[in-house]
Design a protein around this motif. Structure first.
Motif, short mmCIF file in Angstrom:
data_model
loop_
_atom_site.label_atom_id
_atom_site.label_comp_id
_atom_site.label_asym_id
_atom_site.label_seq_id
_atom_site.Cartn_x
_atom_site.Cartn_y
_atom_site.Cartn_z
N THR A 199 0.83 -1.21 0.00
CA THR A 199 0.00 0.00 0.00
C THR A 199 0.86 1.25 0.00
O THR A 199 0.52 2.24 -0.67
CB THR A 199 -0.92 0.01 1.23
OG1 THR A 199 -0.12 -0.14 2.42
CG2 THR A 199 -1.93 -1.13 1.17
N GLU A 200 1.95 1.25 0.75
CA GLU A 200 2.82 2.43 0.82
C GLU A 200 3.43 2.74 -0.54
O GLU A 200 3.51 3.91 -0.95
CB GLU A 200 3.94 2.22 1.84
CG GLU A 200 4.87 3.42 1.97
CD GLU A 200 6.00 3.16 2.94
OE1 GLU A 200 6.21 4.00 3.82
OE2 GLU A 200 6.67 2.11 2.81
N GLN A 201 3.84 1.71 -1.27
CA GLN A 201 4.42 1.93 -2.59
C GLN A 201 3.39 2.56 -3.52
O GLN A 201 3.72 3.49 -4.28
CB GLN A 201 4.94 0.61 -3.15
CG GLN A 201 6.17 0.10 -2.42
CD GLN A 201 6.42 -1.38 -2.62
OE1 GLN A 201 5.65 -2.08 -3.29
NE2 GLN A 201 7.50 -1.88 -2.04
N GLU A 228 2.17 1.53 12.37
CA GLU A 228 1.58 0.95 11.17
C GLU A 228 2.66 0.39 10.25
O GLU A 228 3.75 0.94 10.15
CB GLU A 228 0.77 2.00 10.40
CG GLU A 228 -0.47 2.49 11.12
CD GLU A 228 -1.30 3.40 10.23
OE1 GLU A 228 -0.91 3.61 9.06
OE2 GLU A 228 -2.33 3.88 10.70
N LEU A 229 2.33 -0.72 9.62
CA LEU A 229 3.14 -1.28 8.54
C LEU A 229 2.33 -1.22 7.25
O LEU A 229 1.10 -1.30 7.29
CB LEU A 229 3.53 -2.74 8.83
CG LEU A 229 4.59 -2.98 9.91
CD1 LEU A 229 4.75 -4.48 10.12
CD2 LEU A 229 5.91 -2.35 9.51
N PRO A 230 2.98 -1.10 6.10
CA PRO A 230 2.24 -1.10 4.84
C PRO A 230 1.48 -2.40 4.63
O PRO A 230 1.93 -3.47 5.05
CB PRO A 230 3.37 -0.95 3.79
CG PRO A 230 4.52 -0.35 4.53
CD PRO A 230 4.43 -0.90 5.92
N GLY A 231 0.33 -2.31 3.98
CA GLY A 231 -0.40 -3.50 3.61
C GLY A 231 0.31 -4.23 2.49
O GLY A 231 1.00 -3.62 1.66
N PHE A 232 0.16 -5.56 2.47
CA PHE A 232 0.87 -6.43 1.53
C PHE A 232 -0.14 -7.02 0.57
O PHE A 232 -0.99 -7.83 0.95
CB PHE A 232 1.59 -7.52 2.33
CG PHE A 232 2.50 -8.42 1.53
CD1 PHE A 232 3.78 -8.02 1.20
CD2 PHE A 232 2.07 -9.68 1.13
CE1 PHE A 232 4.63 -8.86 0.49
CE2 PHE A 232 2.90 -10.53 0.42
CZ PHE A 232 4.19 -10.11 0.09
N TYR A 233 -0.08 -6.63 -0.70
CA TYR A 233 -1.08 -7.06 -1.67
C TYR A 233 -0.89 -8.52 -2.10
O TYR A 233 0.22 -9.04 -2.09
CB TYR A 233 -1.00 -6.19 -2.92
CG TYR A 233 -1.46 -4.75 -2.75
CD1 TYR A 233 -2.58 -4.45 -1.99
CD2 TYR A 233 -0.78 -3.72 -3.37
CE1 TYR A 233 -3.02 -3.15 -1.85
CE2 TYR A 233 -1.21 -2.40 -3.25
CZ TYR A 233 -2.33 -2.12 -2.49
OH TYR A 233 -2.74 -0.83 -2.36
N ASP A 234 -1.98 -9.12 -2.54
CA ASP A 234 -1.91 -10.45 -3.14
C ASP A 234 -1.16 -10.42 -4.47
O ASP A 234 -0.42 -11.35 -4.80
CB ASP A 234 -3.32 -10.98 -3.42
CG ASP A 234 -3.85 -11.88 -2.33
OD1 ASP A 234 -5.02 -11.75 -1.97
OD2 ASP A 234 -3.09 -12.73 -1.83
N THR A 235 -1.37 -9.34 -5.23
CA THR A 235 -0.90 -9.29 -6.61
C THR A 235 0.17 -8.22 -6.79
O THR A 235 -0.05 -7.06 -6.45
CB THR A 235 -2.08 -9.01 -7.56
OG1 THR A 235 -3.05 -10.04 -7.42
CG2 THR A 235 -1.62 -8.94 -9.01
N VAL A 236 1.30 -8.62 -7.34
CA VAL A 236 2.36 -7.67 -7.72
C VAL A 236 1.96 -7.03 -9.04
O VAL A 236 1.52 -7.71 -9.97
CB VAL A 236 3.71 -8.39 -7.88
CG1 VAL A 236 4.78 -7.42 -8.34
CG2 VAL A 236 4.11 -9.04 -6.56
N ARG A 237 2.13 -5.71 -9.14
CA ARG A 237 1.76 -4.99 -10.36
C ARG A 237 2.93 -4.18 -10.90
O ARG A 237 3.79 -3.73 -10.14
CB ARG A 237 0.57 -4.07 -10.07
CG ARG A 237 -0.72 -4.79 -9.75
CD ARG A 237 -1.79 -3.84 -9.27
NE ARG A 237 -1.47 -3.30 -7.96
CZ ARG A 237 -2.12 -2.29 -7.39
NH1 ARG A 237 -3.11 -1.70 -8.02
NH2 ARG A 237 -1.77 -1.85 -6.19
#
Length: 333
Positions: A72-74, A143-152
């Motif tokens: 999410t941070e990226q 807080e830590l950034p959320g980690f997505y299922d999908t790399v884009r």
């Protein structure tokens, strides 16, 4: 205040090689520093997100973003830098196509976290503790950034003006991109700033490639003594030169190693992995199904071979998610 054009660099999901590639400009880096004002480069300068937020929209001439979008941070940072920049460039294979981090699209987030934090041989974590997005500690909310299922890839989350390809981009490609931006005569939007032809067209070994290549066994570089002058495909090595854009200077070929495809496809190819797979399969010298299977078994990791840098940007994009999908914002879509 400097009146020089402002330039920024940012690092998302990648190995750091693109940052080192900038330093590899050597003395040319001093020329770049004379021509522009680098206002944001967290890996090299003490600059913060708040510094970017304080800038006017469009104040930065060009931002070079390397790395895929995994958290999410990226995504937040590239959205911010998009607003503050006149031009946004996908810098390197990971931003361009998803890169090596994109191979994680063969699995979902749960499988990755379970493997990393619970199942690796060196992990001692009987409680199954994992990072949490929010936690309270000593009266502070962390807080830590959320980690997505999908790399884009970068262009799957925001508008990209130009691409500087490579893993990592070579000094010549980087220097050429900077000169293009500063010269004022910009190419059409979406241009990949590298020659639009296949690597084979500029390979020093192209004259040694037979008119017809017939393969009865695919080999890996460590299994054979590789001839330093003969076409690597003709030696039975999986070389992706026919499906890869030129411009790298054939560095891997010069080191007697086959091309792995890091410069991505030419403009005439929609799916680099599919193009490479088609080219390689067409060289198999057999009509017998069992024999074809035996020959192709010499390529032990087809996804990692043909989609090493491009899985998120490909027609495949990712493996299907077996569980119920999360909301779009959480899964990275």
């Amino acid at each position: 205040m400097s009146d020089k054009p402002k330039v920024a660099f940012y690092w998302c999901a990648s190995c750091g090689g693109c940052e080192e590639a900038v330093v590899d400009l050597a003395e040319q880096l001093l020329e770049v520093a004379d021509a522009v004002d680098i206002v944001f480069w967290p890996v090299a300068l003490d600059t913060k997100r708040a510094d970017v937020e304080a800038m006017d929209d469009g104040e930065i001439l060009a931002t070079f973003v390397n790395g895929a979008i995994r958290t999410t941070e990226q995504e937040e940072m590239v959205d911010l830098l998009r607003r503050k920049s006149q031009l946004l460039l996908a810098f390197g294979s990971c931003a361009h196509l998803g890169g090596i981090p994109g191979l994680a699209n063969q699995w979902d987030r749960e499988t990755i976290l379970e493997t990393v934090y619970e199942k690796t041989p060196s992990t001692v974590n009987p409680e199954g503790i994992r990072p949490r997005p929010q936690v309270a500690a000593n009266g502070h909310a962390l807080e830590l950034p959320g980690f997505y299922d999908t790399v884009r890839s970068l262009d799957q989350v925001t508008e990209v003006d130009y691409v500087v390809p490579g893993c990592a981009p070579t000094p010549a490609i980087i220097s050429g991109a900077v000169q293009t931006l500063l010269g004022g005569d910009l190419p059409p939007k979406g241009t990949v700033l590298a020659p639009d032809k296949a690597l084979c067209d500029e390979c020093d070994r192209k004259e040694t490639k037979p008119e017809t290549v017939s393969i009865i066994e695919w080999k890996r570089p460590h299994e054979v003594m590789v001839d330093e002058e003969l076409c690597l495909l003709a030696q039975g090595l999986v070389c992706l030169g026919p499906a890869t854009r030129a411009g790298c200077g054939s560095l891997c070929i010069g080191a007697n190693m086959p091309c792995t495809g890091c410069f991505g496809p030419t403009s005439r190819v929609r799916d680099q992995g599919g193009k490479a797979l088609s080219a390689i399969a067409s060289l198999v010298d057999s009509d017998d199904e069992a024999e074809i299977d035996r020959i192709l078994a010499g390529i032990p990791d087809p996804v990692g071979t043909f989609y090493r840098y491009s899985l998120p940007a490909s027609l495949l994009r990712r493996a299907p998610l077996e569980r119920a999908e999360e909301p779009a914002a959480a899964r990275g879509e």
